[in-house]
Motif scaffolding. Structure first.
Motif, PDB file in Angstrom:
ATOM      1  N   ALA A 182       0.808  -1.220   0.000  1.00  0.00           N
ATOM      2  CA  ALA A 182       0.000   0.000   0.000  1.00  0.00           C
ATOM      3  C   ALA A 182       0.846   1.276   0.000  1.00  0.00           C
ATOM      4  CB  ALA A 182      -0.966  -0.014   1.189  1.00  0.00           C
ATOM      5  N   PRO A 183       1.886   1.391   0.851  1.00  0.00           N
ATOM      6  CA  PRO A 183       2.664   2.636   0.842  1.00  0.00           C
ATOM      7  C   PRO A 183       3.260   2.968  -0.529  1.00  0.00           C
ATOM      8  CG  PRO A 183       3.157   1.372   2.812  1.00  0.00           C
ATOM      9  CD  PRO A 183       2.346   0.480   1.911  1.00  0.00           C
ATOM     10  N   LYS A 184       3.781   1.959  -1.220  1.00  0.00           N
ATOM     11  CA  LYS A 184       4.379   2.209  -2.530  1.00  0.00           C
ATOM     12  C   LYS A 184       3.321   2.609  -3.550  1.00  0.00           C
ATOM     13  CE  LYS A 184       7.409   0.260  -6.056  1.00  0.00           C
ATOM     14  NZ  LYS A 184       8.251  -0.907  -6.480  1.00  0.00           N
ATOM     15  N   LEU A 185       2.195   1.900  -3.540  1.00  0.00           N
ATOM     16  CA  LEU A 185       1.142   2.238  -4.500  1.00  0.00           C
ATOM     17  C   LEU A 185       0.610   3.644  -4.248  1.00  0.00           C
ATOM     18  CD1 LEU A 185      -0.689   1.235  -6.856  1.00  0.00           C
ATOM     19  CD2 LEU A 185      -2.383   0.684  -5.099  1.00  0.00           C
ATOM     20  N   ILE A 186       0.397   3.989  -2.994  1.00  0.00           N
ATOM     21  CA  ILE A 186      -0.122   5.325  -2.658  1.00  0.00           C
ATOM     22  C   ILE A 186       0.861   6.399  -3.110  1.00  0.00           C
ATOM     23  CG2 ILE A 186      -0.662   6.866  -0.731  1.00  0.00           C
ATOM     24  CD1 ILE A 186      -1.837   4.346   0.696  1.00  0.00           C
ATOM     25  N   THR A 187       2.144   6.153  -2.939  1.00  0.00           N
ATOM     26  CA  THR A 187       3.154   7.115  -3.401  1.00  0.00           C
ATOM     27  C   THR A 187       3.071   7.297  -4.913  1.00  0.00           C
ATOM     28  OG1 THR A 187       4.646   6.590  -1.573  1.00  0.00           O
ATOM     29  CG2 THR A 187       5.627   7.605  -3.518  1.00  0.00           C
ATOM     30  N   LEU A 188       2.932   6.196  -5.639  1.00  0.00           N
ATOM     31  CA  LEU A 188       2.808   6.267  -7.095  1.00  0.00           C
ATOM     32  C   LEU A 188       1.538   6.999  -7.512  1.00  0.00           C
ATOM     33  CD1 LEU A 188       3.936   2.623  -7.958  1.00  0.00           C
ATOM     34  CD2 LEU A 188       5.137   4.717  -8.615  1.00  0.00           C
ATOM     35  N   LEU A 189       0.427   6.689  -6.849  1.00  0.00           N
ATOM     36  CA  LEU A 189      -0.838   7.348  -7.183  1.00  0.00           C
ATOM     37  C   LEU A 189      -0.771   8.847  -6.890  1.00  0.00           C
ATOM     38  CD1 LEU A 189      -3.401   4.735  -5.779  1.00  0.00           C
ATOM     39  CD2 LEU A 189      -2.976   5.256  -8.186  1.00  0.00           C
ATOM     40  N   ARG A 190      -0.250   9.189  -5.740  1.00  0.00           N
ATOM     41  CA  ARG A 190      -0.159  10.606  -5.357  1.00  0.00           C
ATOM     42  C   ARG A 190       0.708  11.376  -6.363  1.00  0.00           C
ATOM     43  NH1 ARG A 190       1.157  10.020  -0.221  1.00  0.00           N
ATOM     44  NH2 ARG A 190       3.379   9.888  -0.706  1.00  0.00           N
ATOM     45  N   HIS A 191       1.810  10.768  -6.767  1.00  0.00           N
ATOM     46  CA  HIS A 191       2.710  11.423  -7.717  1.00  0.00           C
ATOM     47  C   HIS A 191       2.020  11.628  -9.069  1.00  0.00           C
ATOM     48  CE1 HIS A 191       6.344  12.510  -9.867  1.00  0.00           C
ATOM     49  NE2 HIS A 191       6.134  11.506 -10.718  1.00  0.00           N
ATOM     50  N   GLN A 192       1.355  10.583  -9.575  1.00  0.00           N
ATOM     51  CA  GLN A 192       0.736  10.689 -10.900  1.00  0.00           C
ATOM     52  C   GLN A 192      -0.507  11.564 -10.877  1.00  0.00           C
ATOM     53  OE1 GLN A 192       0.560   7.277 -13.450  1.00  0.00           O
ATOM     54  NE2 GLN A 192       2.144   6.189 -12.292  1.00  0.00           N
ATOM     55  N   PHE A 193      -1.254  11.536  -9.770  1.00  0.00           N
ATOM     56  CA  PHE A 193      -2.378  12.462  -9.646  1.00  0.00           C
ATOM     57  C   PHE A 193      -1.869  13.904  -9.663  1.00  0.00           C
ATOM     58  CE2 PHE A 193      -6.554  10.566  -7.939  1.00  0.00           C
ATOM     59  CZ  PHE A 193      -6.447   9.484  -8.779  1.00  0.00           C
ATOM     60  N   GLY A 194      -0.753  14.135  -8.969  1.00  0.00           N
ATOM     61  CA  GLY A 194      -0.198  15.482  -8.920  1.00  0.00           C
ATOM     62  C   GLY A 194       0.280  15.980 -10.265  1.00  0.00           C
ATOM     63  N   LEU A 195       0.715  15.060 -11.137  1.00  0.00           N
ATOM     64  CA  LEU A 195       1.179  15.442 -12.467  1.00  0.00           C
ATOM     65  C   LEU A 195       0.033  15.700 -13.444  1.00  0.00           C
ATOM     66  CD1 LEU A 195       4.143  12.931 -13.020  1.00  0.00           C
ATOM     67  CD2 LEU A 195       4.293  15.357 -12.428  1.00  0.00           C
ATOM     68  N   ARG A 196      -1.151  15.196 -13.111  1.00  0.00           N
ATOM     69  CA  ARG A 196      -2.280  15.283 -14.055  1.00  0.00           C
ATOM     70  C   ARG A 196      -2.792  16.716 -14.116  1.00  0.00           C
ATOM     71  NH1 ARG A 196      -4.615  14.237 -18.185  1.00  0.00           N
ATOM     72  NH2 ARG A 196      -6.140  12.602 -18.516  1.00  0.00           N
ATOM     73  N   GLN A 197      -2.670  17.337 -15.259  1.00  0.00           N
ATOM     74  CA  GLN A 197      -3.148  18.701 -15.436  1.00  0.00           C
ATOM     75  C   GLN A 197      -4.600  18.698 -15.888  1.00  0.00           C
ATOM     76  OE1 GLN A 197       0.370  19.883 -18.015  1.00  0.00           O
ATOM     77  NE2 GLN A 197       0.144  21.728 -16.783  1.00  0.00           N
ATOM     78  N   TRP A 198      -5.302  19.755 -15.564  1.00  0.00           N
ATOM     79  CA  TRP A 198      -6.692  19.862 -15.970  1.00  0.00           C
ATOM     80  C   TRP A 198      -6.948  21.266 -16.509  1.00  0.00           C
ATOM     81  CZ3 TRP A 198      -8.493  23.730 -12.883  1.00  0.00           C
ATOM     82  CH2 TRP A 198      -7.904  23.887 -11.627  1.00  0.00           C
ATOM     83  N   GLY A 199      -7.990  21.374 -17.341  1.00  0.00           N
ATOM     84  CA  GLY A 199      -8.309  22.659 -17.942  1.00  0.00           C
ATOM     85  C   GLY A 199      -9.171  22.465 -19.185  1.00  0.00           C
ATOM     86  N   ASP A 200      -9.349  23.532 -19.932  1.00  0.00           N
ATOM     87  CA  ASP A 200     -10.168  23.527 -21.149  1.00  0.00           C
ATOM     88  C   ASP A 200      -9.470  22.671 -22.200  1.00  0.00           C
ATOM     89  OD1 ASP A 200     -11.601  24.031 -23.455  1.00  0.00           O
ATOM     90  OD2 ASP A 200     -11.875  26.167 -23.018  1.00  0.00           O
TER      91      ASP A 200
END
Length: 474
Positions: free
Chosen positions: A294-312
């Protein structure tokens, strides 16, 4: 600013007293089109036209109906730019993804056209020596197709094509949030030379929808939508005992075993969760991960969520787009706040951004429990809840301890684990080491409150038929 009229009996009609539906671009919050909301008299006329057309359409050889569908697929492709642009404006998708959805809709139309020579009945042995039992597959009649906002072009053709190839005619009610692309499709219907009355497309309010669905000439209602909408359709169907096909909500679980490829699992989960801003019924909503990884997966998810940009997405098609309207955003945000108050840990996201449009950032919640609302109720947005487990028994039990049963996922390199989950998961679909995508030659059907019946494939096509037994004594 464009204005759209409803499509009835191969004509665009102008109702005498039609109020207008304002269609908003969710990426900007601005009105981009108005659409006539059909009046009851015109809606009833559409049902009558569809019923009259069906008498001729059902007698047409199936291969001739297939040729009409192939022409319609050609017309969709020829108009992919225009339909896709309308879809992008009304839904917040990128123009590129709007066009792709139209092209995919053309593919599913051709797929169902190819069933023309494969709609078979049965010859059944009789108990009597001088007779045969013949079982025929027959059309139902007029089918009402109720279309959602999230994939409105694909879902429209996903229902319309199998209904037509089996000899039915249709009344299409698009979502009031995304009616423009449906009425652009009506132009393709005209260009393809589909006989008058076979396809009718109308925007309408709930009262008119009820009048159509309860009309005696309607034999089937097919819906993709929420559980609440499904309950309304079941009420409508009681009036004339119409057949129903309901594809409703989902809360896709992803089980992550210790031997899983965690990098691949994280990338897939983030893609599933942020595709169309999480507004997909099969989008992963809850992750059950073994406590040792779980700790490793959560780190990966948090990192990739943080990289995901949003907008028009008209500016960058790689960005995550908006939610369909502001009430959806407020509802999701309130669910996130309640989860945090109940003990969940906010890893990223979880705020309503300033500025125009109905955006909500990718949001990761860890430390969740099975009894939390965020685990039990569908968010239909870019919010992911993570729960840890100790044994596979526990993971399967929690995945199945739910009101929904549409799609499911498991990540493991063990064939024993994979087959056990595949055999025991209580869901209509199970995806192994990949995200859901509803292959149209399969069958997309939910268990529990996720629906009745289903779409796609042989079984989805046969859902638009009824049987007739002929007992022939000779």
């Amino acid at each position: 600013m464009r204005h759209y009229q409803n499509f009835v009996d191969d004509e665009f009609i102008q109702p005498a007293r039609a109020p207008s539906i304002e269609v908003c671009n969710p990426a900007t919050g601005t009105v981009i089109a108005t659409v006539d909301s059909v009046e009851p008299d015109d809606a009833i006329r559409a049902v009558q036209c569809a019923a009259a057309a069906q008498k001729t359409w059902r007698r047409m050889p199936a291969i001739e109906r297939a040729r009409v569908l192939h022409r319609l697929a050609d017309a969709l492709e020829a108009r992919a730019q225009r339909i896709g642009d309308a879809l992008a404006l009304e839904s917040g998708k990128s123009p590129m993804h709007g066009r792709s959805e139209v092209e995919y809709a053309a593919e599913v139309t051709r797929y169902h056209a190819e069933w023309a020579r494969r709609i078979t009945g049965e010859i059944i042995p009789s108990d009597n020596h001088d007779e045969n039992l013949l079982l025929f597959r027959e059309p139902i009649g007029v089918v009402v197709c109720l279309i959602p906002f999230n994939s409105p072009v694909y879902t429209l053709m996903r229902k319309l094509a199998p209904a037509l190839i089996t000899g039915n005619t249709v009344i299409v009610r698009p979502s009031s949030y995304t009616p423009c692309s449906a009425l652009e499709i009506a132009l393709a219907v005209q260009e393809a030379g589909v006989p008058a009355g076979v396809i009718n497309i109308m925007a309408m309010n709930h009262l008119v929808a009820e009048q159509i669905c309860t009309h005696p000439a309607v034999g089937m209602i097919t819906l993709t939508g929420s559980v609440g909408a499904g309950r309304k359709v079941l009420e409508y169907s009681q009036v004339n005992i119409a057949k129903v096909s309901l594809e409703l909500g989902g809360k896709t679980p992803a089980i992550i075993e210790p031997d899983a490829n965690l990098a691949q699992a994280a990338a897939d989960i983030v893609r599933s969760k942020t595709m169309n801003c999480g507004q997909l019924c099969t989008s992963v909503e809850r992750v059950y991960v073994h406590e040792t990884v779980a700790p490793k997966l959560i780190t990966l998810l948090r990192h990739q969520f943080g990289l995901r940009q949003w907008g028009d997405r008209s500016e960058n098609h790689d960005w995550m787009g908006p939610l369909i309207h502001n009430n959806a955003r407020l509802h999701i945000h309130q669910m996130v706040e309640r989860a945090i108050d109940d003990g969940a840990v906010l890893e990223c996201g979880g705020v309503i951004p300033e500025g125009k449009g109905f955006f909500y950032p990718p949001t990761l919640l860890t430390g969740c429990r099975q009894d939390m609302e965020i685990v039990q109720e569908e968010t239909f947005g870019p919010v992911l809840a993570v729960v840890t487990y100790r044994t596979l028994d526990e993971a399967i039990e929690m995945a199945n301890d739910h009101q929904f049963g549409l799609a499911s996922m498991v990540y493991s390199e063990s064939h024993r684990t994979i087959m056990r989950v595949a055999n025991e998961i209580e869901a209509g679909e199970c995806y192994i080491n990949r995200i859901p995508d509803d292959p149209y030659q399969g069958h997309h059907a939910g268990w529990k409150r996720s629906g009745i019946g289903g779409d796609d494939g042989l079984h989805g096509m046969l859902a638009f038929t009824q049987t007739r037994l002929v007992v022939a004594r000779y």
